[in-house]
Design a protein around this motif. Structure first.
Motif, PDB file in Angstrom:
ATOM      1  N   VAL A 215       0.876  -1.050   0.515  1.00  0.00           N
ATOM      2  CA  VAL A 215       0.386  -0.224   0.049  1.00  0.00           C
ATOM      3  C   VAL A 215       1.087   1.018  -0.469  1.00  0.00           C
ATOM      4  O   VAL A 215       1.790   1.516   0.930  1.00  0.00           O
ATOM      5  CB  VAL A 215      -1.127   0.187   1.353  1.00  0.00           C
ATOM      6  N   VAL A 216       0.587   1.920  -0.954  1.00  0.00           N
ATOM      7  CA  VAL A 216       1.388   2.997  -1.507  1.00  0.00           C
ATOM      8  C   VAL A 216       0.810   4.694  -1.250  1.00  0.00           C
ATOM      9  O   VAL A 216      -0.569   5.064  -1.435  1.00  0.00           O
ATOM     10  CB  VAL A 216       1.986   3.264  -2.834  1.00  0.00           C
ATOM     11  N   THR A 217       1.676   5.123  -0.116  1.00  0.00           N
ATOM     12  CA  THR A 217       1.443   6.677   0.231  1.00  0.00           C
ATOM     13  C   THR A 217       1.996   7.619  -0.990  1.00  0.00           C
ATOM     14  O   THR A 217       3.028   7.994  -0.803  1.00  0.00           O
ATOM     15  CB  THR A 217       1.259   7.592   0.977  1.00  0.00           C
ATOM     16  N   THR A 218       1.162   8.004  -1.927  1.00  0.00           N
ATOM     17  CA  THR A 218       1.343   8.571  -3.301  1.00  0.00           C
ATOM     18  C   THR A 218       1.717  10.270  -3.307  1.00  0.00           C
ATOM     19  O   THR A 218       0.972  10.712  -2.582  1.00  0.00           O
ATOM     20  CB  THR A 218       1.269   8.368  -4.451  1.00  0.00           C
ATOM     21  N   PRO A 219       2.476  11.264  -3.554  1.00  0.00           N
ATOM     22  CA  PRO A 219       2.629  12.076  -3.738  1.00  0.00           C
ATOM     23  C   PRO A 219       2.296  13.200  -4.779  1.00  0.00           C
ATOM     24  O   PRO A 219       1.556  12.094  -6.376  1.00  0.00           O
ATOM     25  CB  PRO A 219       4.265  12.457  -3.999  1.00  0.00           C
ATOM     26  N   GLY A 220       2.060  14.165  -4.437  1.00  0.00           N
ATOM     27  CA  GLY A 220       0.861  14.347  -6.039  1.00  0.00           C
ATOM     28  C   GLY A 220       0.456  15.948  -5.370  1.00  0.00           C
ATOM     29  O   GLY A 220       0.339  16.671  -4.396  1.00  0.00           O
ATOM     30  N   ASN A 221      -0.085  16.820  -7.154  1.00  0.00           N
ATOM     31  CA  ASN A 221      -0.029  18.640  -6.420  1.00  0.00           C
ATOM     32  C   ASN A 221      -2.230  18.993  -6.550  1.00  0.00           C
ATOM     33  O   ASN A 221      -2.022  19.866  -6.147  1.00  0.00           O
ATOM     34  CB  ASN A 221       0.706  19.096  -7.277  1.00  0.00           C
ATOM     35  N   LEU A 222      -2.287  17.688  -7.345  1.00  0.00           N
ATOM     36  CA  LEU A 222      -3.834  17.540  -7.968  1.00  0.00           C
ATOM     37  C   LEU A 222      -4.257  16.528  -6.572  1.00  0.00           C
ATOM     38  O   LEU A 222      -3.912  15.669  -6.540  1.00  0.00           O
ATOM     39  CB  LEU A 222      -4.172  17.810  -9.202  1.00  0.00           C
ATOM     40  N   VAL A 223      -5.495  17.057  -6.460  1.00  0.00           N
ATOM     41  CA  VAL A 223      -6.240  16.678  -5.469  1.00  0.00           C
ATOM     42  C   VAL A 223      -7.719  16.745  -5.865  1.00  0.00           C
ATOM     43  O   VAL A 223      -8.250  17.846  -5.842  1.00  0.00           O
ATOM     44  CB  VAL A 223      -6.620  17.125  -3.442  1.00  0.00           C
ATOM     45  N   VAL A 224      -8.437  15.552  -6.151  1.00  0.00           N
ATOM     46  CA  VAL A 224      -9.949  15.342  -6.786  1.00  0.00           C
ATOM     47  C   VAL A 224     -11.215  14.723  -6.141  1.00  0.00           C
ATOM     48  O   VAL A 224     -10.115  14.189  -5.009  1.00  0.00           O
ATOM     49  CB  VAL A 224      -9.730  15.169  -8.194  1.00  0.00           C
ATOM     50  N   ASP A 225     -12.206  14.652  -6.044  1.00  0.00           N
ATOM     51  CA  ASP A 225     -13.165  14.190  -4.995  1.00  0.00           C
ATOM     52  C   ASP A 225     -14.074  13.342  -6.106  1.00  0.00           C
ATOM     53  O   ASP A 225     -15.219  12.665  -5.795  1.00  0.00           O
ATOM     54  CB  ASP A 225     -14.073  14.655  -4.231  1.00  0.00           C
ATOM     55  N   GLN A 226     -13.573  12.845  -7.495  1.00  0.00           N
ATOM     56  CA  GLN A 226     -14.513  12.085  -8.139  1.00  0.00           C
ATOM     57  C   GLN A 226     -13.476  11.270  -9.252  1.00  0.00           C
ATOM     58  O   GLN A 226     -12.530  12.122  -9.627  1.00  0.00           O
ATOM     59  CB  GLN A 226     -15.099  12.943  -9.286  1.00  0.00           C
ATOM     60  N   SER A 227     -13.702  10.438  -9.431  1.00  0.00           N
ATOM     61  CA  SER A 227     -13.023   9.196 -10.008  1.00  0.00           C
ATOM     62  C   SER A 227     -12.774   9.807 -11.736  1.00  0.00           C
ATOM     63  O   SER A 227     -11.099   9.152 -12.818  1.00  0.00           O
ATOM     64  CB  SER A 227     -13.302   7.935  -9.952  1.00  0.00           C
ATOM     65  N   ARG A 228     -13.678  10.413 -12.019  1.00  0.00           N
ATOM     66  CA  ARG A 228     -13.598  11.155 -13.811  1.00  0.00           C
ATOM     67  C   ARG A 228     -13.088  12.224 -13.668  1.00  0.00           C
ATOM     68  O   ARG A 228     -11.711  12.287 -14.999  1.00  0.00           O
ATOM     69  CB  ARG A 228     -15.328  11.392 -14.039  1.00  0.00           C
ATOM     70  N   LEU A 229     -12.623  12.794 -12.531  1.00  0.00           N
ATOM     71  CA  LEU A 229     -11.658  13.683 -12.577  1.00  0.00           C
ATOM     72  C   LEU A 229     -10.173  13.407 -12.628  1.00  0.00           C
ATOM     73  O   LEU A 229      -9.133  13.435 -13.192  1.00  0.00           O
ATOM     74  CB  LEU A 229     -12.263  14.578 -11.434  1.00  0.00           C
ATOM     75  N   LEU A 230      -9.784  12.141 -11.996  1.00  0.00           N
ATOM     76  CA  LEU A 230      -8.708  11.751 -12.023  1.00  0.00           C
ATOM     77  C   LEU A 230      -8.482  11.258 -13.620  1.00  0.00           C
ATOM     78  O   LEU A 230      -7.739  10.963 -14.106  1.00  0.00           O
ATOM     79  CB  LEU A 230      -8.593  10.184 -11.077  1.00  0.00           C
ATOM     80  N   LEU A 231      -9.218  10.474 -14.586  1.00  0.00           N
ATOM     81  CA  LEU A 231      -8.822  10.599 -15.728  1.00  0.00           C
ATOM     82  C   LEU A 231      -8.488  11.658 -16.309  1.00  0.00           C
ATOM     83  O   LEU A 231      -7.636  11.528 -17.388  1.00  0.00           O
ATOM     84  CB  LEU A 231      -9.979   9.619 -16.205  1.00  0.00           C
ATOM     85  N   ALA A 232      -9.416  12.466 -16.333  1.00  0.00           N
ATOM     86  CA  ALA A 232      -9.027  13.576 -16.796  1.00  0.00           C
ATOM     87  C   ALA A 232      -7.971  14.147 -17.245  1.00  0.00           C
ATOM     88  O   ALA A 232      -7.278  14.448 -17.521  1.00  0.00           O
ATOM     89  CB  ALA A 232     -10.307  14.737 -16.632  1.00  0.00           C
ATOM     90  N   ALA A 233      -7.393  14.458 -15.696  1.00  0.00           N
ATOM     91  CA  ALA A 233      -6.055  14.969 -15.541  1.00  0.00           C
ATOM     92  C   ALA A 233      -5.135  14.248 -16.273  1.00  0.00           C
ATOM     93  O   ALA A 233      -4.364  14.046 -16.531  1.00  0.00           O
ATOM     94  CB  ALA A 233      -6.459  14.972 -13.623  1.00  0.00           C
ATOM     95  N   ALA A 234      -4.558  12.442 -16.361  1.00  0.00           N
ATOM     96  CA  ALA A 234      -4.111  12.312 -16.435  1.00  0.00           C
ATOM     97  C   ALA A 234      -4.085  12.270 -18.211  1.00  0.00           C
ATOM     98  O   ALA A 234      -2.826  12.428 -18.789  1.00  0.00           O
ATOM     99  CB  ALA A 234      -4.442  10.413 -16.338  1.00  0.00           C
ATOM    100  N   LEU A 235      -5.480  12.199 -18.777  1.00  0.00           N
ATOM    101  CA  LEU A 235      -5.467  12.460 -20.071  1.00  0.00           C
ATOM    102  C   LEU A 235      -4.562  13.703 -20.179  1.00  0.00           C
ATOM    103  O   LEU A 235      -4.131  13.622 -22.026  1.00  0.00           O
ATOM    104  CB  LEU A 235      -6.776  12.274 -20.861  1.00  0.00           C
ATOM    105  N   ASP A 236      -4.519  14.829 -19.653  1.00  0.00           N
ATOM    106  CA  ASP A 236      -4.038  16.107 -19.785  1.00  0.00           C
ATOM    107  C   ASP A 236      -2.839  16.130 -19.569  1.00  0.00           C
ATOM    108  O   ASP A 236      -1.997  17.368 -19.430  1.00  0.00           O
ATOM    109  CB  ASP A 236      -4.970  16.951 -19.209  1.00  0.00           C
ATOM    110  N   GLY A 237      -2.246  14.679 -19.211  1.00  0.00           N
ATOM    111  CA  GLY A 237      -0.711  14.931 -19.293  1.00  0.00           C
ATOM    112  C   GLY A 237      -0.376  15.125 -17.229  1.00  0.00           C
ATOM    113  O   GLY A 237       1.696  15.376 -17.455  1.00  0.00           O
ATOM    114  N   ILE A 238      -1.214  15.725 -16.542  1.00  0.00           N
ATOM    115  CA  ILE A 238      -0.805  16.132 -15.489  1.00  0.00           C
ATOM    116  C   ILE A 238      -0.395  15.144 -14.827  1.00  0.00           C
ATOM    117  O   ILE A 238       0.497  15.562 -13.724  1.00  0.00           O
ATOM    118  CB  ILE A 238      -1.928  17.027 -14.879  1.00  0.00           C
TER     119      ILE A 238
END
Length: 302
Positions: A215-238
């Motif tokens: 189980v990994v605690t990952t670093p990152g500068n963007l926090v969202v509260d919907q899974s669809r937003l995770l996908l959108a951020a990945a598609l945008d290269g974040i």
């Protein structure tokens, strides 16, 4: 022995269940004399006495009691058959309230629900989709839909979808020139899009390989509260996103996303519809549950 006349069996059962000829006659709409003749005819055919009769009381003999015990299961089956036939020949109605994760509703529940509603157009449904886990009985819901591992032990669960799989994805542009990702600890060198849960905590990414759980605690500068937003951020290269394979399927197929750590993200048991074990349901809910079980049998068939 030749078959017994249904009228004589009906008379015997009525007198047994209502405790006498007069009470039974009122229920069947026949005279006490007619019932008495029918029971006497049955006794002659069976060559046993079924009732002790007096001016004040009617009670079963031991052979009569044994006959009644053997007939009751058959009567129960007949009653169930008649009830099922009635339900199939009439339109079902009623409201079914379902608590469900939004992604589960979109992926699995809605396709099943729409098929059932076409078969039973008078049924009504209300879906409440939310991220947090709730007590469905306390919340006034008839059932819930969650991942199998999240269903409380005291609930009855019906599998309603295929195995699930969470995977790590990123755009080719993000991965180009980025540090290699061979094992989960390599994620510490990357931007990982974070998901805040309904509880307020940040979701930690889970991995497994050859019996090893990580189980990994990952670093990152963007926090969202919907899974669809995770996908959108990945598609945008974040950065990297941890999403279901179902959600990322199209983007993987057209090359907009690539998967990493493939051998660390095996499938796991999928979604279940669950409900309280001892709750009494009406005909509409029973029909919906039977429909889901039948759909599960069709998916499992080779």
């Amino acid at each position: 022995m030749s078959s017994l006349p249904p009228g004589e069996l009906a008379a015997f059962l009525a007198v047994s269940q209502h405790g006498g000829f007069r009470a039974a006659s009122r229920m069947l709409g026949q005279t006490p004399s007619a019932l008495s003749h029918a029971v006497a005819g049955l006794e002659r055919r069976l060559k046993v006495k079924l009732f002790h009769r007096s001016t004040r009381n009617v009670s079963l003999t031991e052979p009569g009691r044994r006959l009644l015990q053997r007939l009751m299961p058959a009567l129960s089956e007949i009653g169930l058959a008649v009830e099922e036939l009635h339900e199939q020949s009439t339109s079902l109605s009623g409201l079914i309230r379902i608590n469900c994760d939004a992604n589960a509703a979109e992926q699995v529940l809605m396709p099943l629900l729409t098929r059932f509603m076409k078969l039973q157009p008078t049924m009504r449904f209300e879906i409440r989709s939310e991220g947090r886990l709730v007590d469905i009985a306390e919340g006034g819901y008839d059932c819930g839909v969650r991942a199998a591992e999240l269903v409380p032990d005291e609930m009855v669960a019906i599998a309603i979808g295929p195995d699930q799989q969470h995977i790590v994805v990123a755009s080719p542009a993000y991965l180009d020139g980025a540090p290699a990702i061979k094992i989960p600890s390599d994620l510490s060198l990357h931007q990982c899009v974070q998901l805040r849960m309904a509880s307020g905590s940040i979701y930690r990414w889970e991995f497994q390989r050859r019996g090893e759980d990580v189980v990994v605690t990952t670093p990152g500068n963007l926090v969202v509260d919907q899974s669809r937003l995770l996908l959108a951020a990945a598609l945008d290269g974040i950065g990297l996103a941890y999403v279901t394979r179902w959600m990322a399927a199209d983007a993987l197929a057209n090359g907009k996303l690539q998967q990493v750590l493939d051998d660390w993200t095996p499938p796991y048991p999928g979604l279940c519809l669950y409900y309280p074990r001892h709750r009494h349901f009406g005909s509409g809910m029973r029909a919906f549950l039977n429909f889901l079980k039948a759909e599960g049998s069709l998916r499992a068939a080779p």
